[in-house]
Scaffold this active site. Structure first.
Site, mmCIF file in Angstrom:
data_model
loop_
_atom_site.group_PDB
_atom_site.id
_atom_site.type_symbol
_atom_site.label_atom_id
_atom_site.label_comp_id
_atom_site.label_asym_id
_atom_site.label_seq_id
_atom_site.Cartn_x
_atom_site.Cartn_y
_atom_site.Cartn_z
ATOM 1 N N LYS A 1 25.854 -23.696 -7.422
ATOM 2 C CA LYS A 1 25.837 -23.097 -8.760
ATOM 3 C C LYS A 1 26.638 -23.962 -9.733
ATOM 4 O O LYS A 1 26.228 -24.175 -10.871
ATOM 5 C CB LYS A 1 26.412 -21.672 -8.703
ATOM 6 N N GLN B 1 31.230 -14.025 -5.745
ATOM 7 C CA GLN B 1 30.381 -14.435 -4.626
ATOM 8 C C GLN B 1 30.497 -13.419 -3.495
ATOM 9 O O GLN B 1 31.590 -13.124 -3.017
ATOM 10 C CB GLN B 1 30.777 -15.839 -4.156
ATOM 11 N N ASP C 1 25.508 -11.508 -13.164
ATOM 12 C CA ASP C 1 24.811 -11.195 -11.910
ATOM 13 C C ASP C 1 23.951 -9.938 -12.057
ATOM 14 O O ASP C 1 23.076 -9.690 -11.221
ATOM 15 C CB ASP C 1 25.819 -11.001 -10.774
#
Lengths: 296, 296
Positions: free
Chosen positions: A54, A98, A121
């Protein structure tokens, strides 16, 4: 008949080029870059690799990354403090936590803490709730399901009125993509581990989203001829014929399925490249939103 | 075969008796009653009647009601102020905003304002989001869908593994009941106005939830023999043979359907009495939750 191959790498590349231009415009206007803050707790190698990917993808299009790398023994309070500091940091526009977090940590309060304005997200329950509700607009939608929708649209698949079957009801893919397909006026059946006869249900589908995490689970003879198939799975299987001794396959038996489907994604090169692209897109969107608010 | 008639009136009565006892215990312990605050804006007669029914149902089991009756011309700020005052009022444990609001008002920010601890309607996007997410527990679930689930369980219908079809994707019934059935491990297909062939889909269902608001829309020959049918509709139709000139029917052609279904609700006397009962149950739950928090 051989299916049209839906090329996620090409779609993602095109979108990233456009995003890089958008980032340039942002920088020219404000004098600084959009930035993505990440919390990586623990030493799971897959998670670390994913965060690295990412970060590299961000750099490539001009987005800055700020990663809080935290010990596997981090406490709940420490991880929550990291999220709070990213919430409060005006240089940070998007936040990603994460997953999975180390086992001693409770994921729910950590994710609920992420500022709605920075929830790139799309996993905050408010964003999921709005995704489920008619007449509501989530600020951000989750990356992988959004990537699936973009691929279907890009391939010219008619979604409204179609029968869609989603296999797998995870929070990060199956459930939100089912909600997104319903919003787009498909008739959605959500299958999962307790479903009695998945093949019989898949046979009626114009659109199949396979997100169950089982290698080559969906067989060609389950598919209705001409169906559009989006394969979200990435499963590592042993393969002594390869240099590394393994390779990645999806949740669909691609080689056979492509002879029946009308359109199908490959693994790798299908949904995978789209996931990070949608995260980048959400981050750039967050930067414009937050900055516009400041200007007003 | 004639279906087992699922008697919502009897189930509701039993639950209300138990709730009345719970309210007595609450009063004995704290010296005051659980209370439901309602906001009723405008002069829609159906809304006014519905609020009156709720108030009477509250009184009957010992719950207090505090209703803010507001003018049809109320402003957004006035209605939001009413919700805030109920949020802040320590005597109020549950809040309901009677929908629809007058046309000039925006429903979304009003509902989002309701304190999560008092969201007895279960319509806050956080509660809907948690309902959609694995591993999350909504504080409250919406009344009508919860009533459907209780009726299925009470009738001994096996939900896990069953194929369930929900007809209608409204925020207040169709979508949340689809989420609740998925949580209970059914395989759910969510049908709506854009679905191509509803009869063909209903024919495969072990459980049918009809919530589309069309009188006697679901026909007997759409049903799989033995299916459990929950009819959420309440449609007023002309009937010159009745004293009033009208009567209420559901979304299912009951007389014919009961010869095919395994179990079926009546209209009236099915889901209707359950809706208010679940609202009462949420209110009593809210009172215990809020009071326990105060004690701790």
């Amino acid at each position: 008949m051989t299916a049209k191959i839906i090329d996620g790498t090409a779609v993602a590349e095109r979108m990233r080029t456009a995003l890089a231009e958008d980032v340039e415009r942002f920088k020219a206007q404000f004098g600084y870059a959009p930035a993505l803050g990440a919390v990586l707790a623990g030493d799971d190698p897959a998670s670390a690799q994913y965060v690295r990917m990412k970060r590299r993808a961000c750099e490539k299009i001009g987005i800055e990354s700020i990663t809080h790398e935290m010990d596997a023994n981090s406490t709940q309070a420490e991880v929550e403090a990291a999220v709070r500091s990213l919430n409060d940091d005006p240089r940070v526009h998007g936040i990603l936590v994460q997953l999975p977090l180390p086992a001693q940590l409770d994921e729910e309060p950590v994710l609920a803490l992420v500022s709605l304005d920075k929830d790139v997200d799309g996993f905050h329950p408010i964003n999921i709730g709005k995704l489920a509700m008619k007449g509501r607009e989530p600020t951000f939608t989750p990356a992988t399901p959004t990537g699936c929708m973009v691929l279907l649209e890009d391939a010219g698949v008619e979604i409204a009125g179609a029968n869609a079957v989603v296999i797998g009801r995870s929070n990060i893919v199956g459930m939100p993509v089912a909600l997104m397909l319903t919003r787009a006026n498909a008739t959605v059946t959500l299958c999962h581990s307790r479903t009695r006869d998945i093949p019989a249900i898949v046979r009626q589908a114009d659109i199949v989203i396979a997100a169950i995490g089982k290698p080559e689970y969906v067989k060609a003879d389950w598919l209705k001829p001409g169906a559009a198939v989006i394969d979200v799975g990435t499963n590592k299987i042993d393969d002594p014929d390869t240099a590394k001794g393994y390779r990645f396959v999806g949740d669909v038996d691609f080689e056979a399925a492509k002879e029946v489907a009308g359109a199908i994604t490959k693994v790798p090169g299908g949904v995978g490249p789209m996931t990070i692209t949608m995260l980048l897109q959400n981050t750039v969107k967050a930067a414009w939103r937050l900055t516009a608010e400041k200007v007003v």
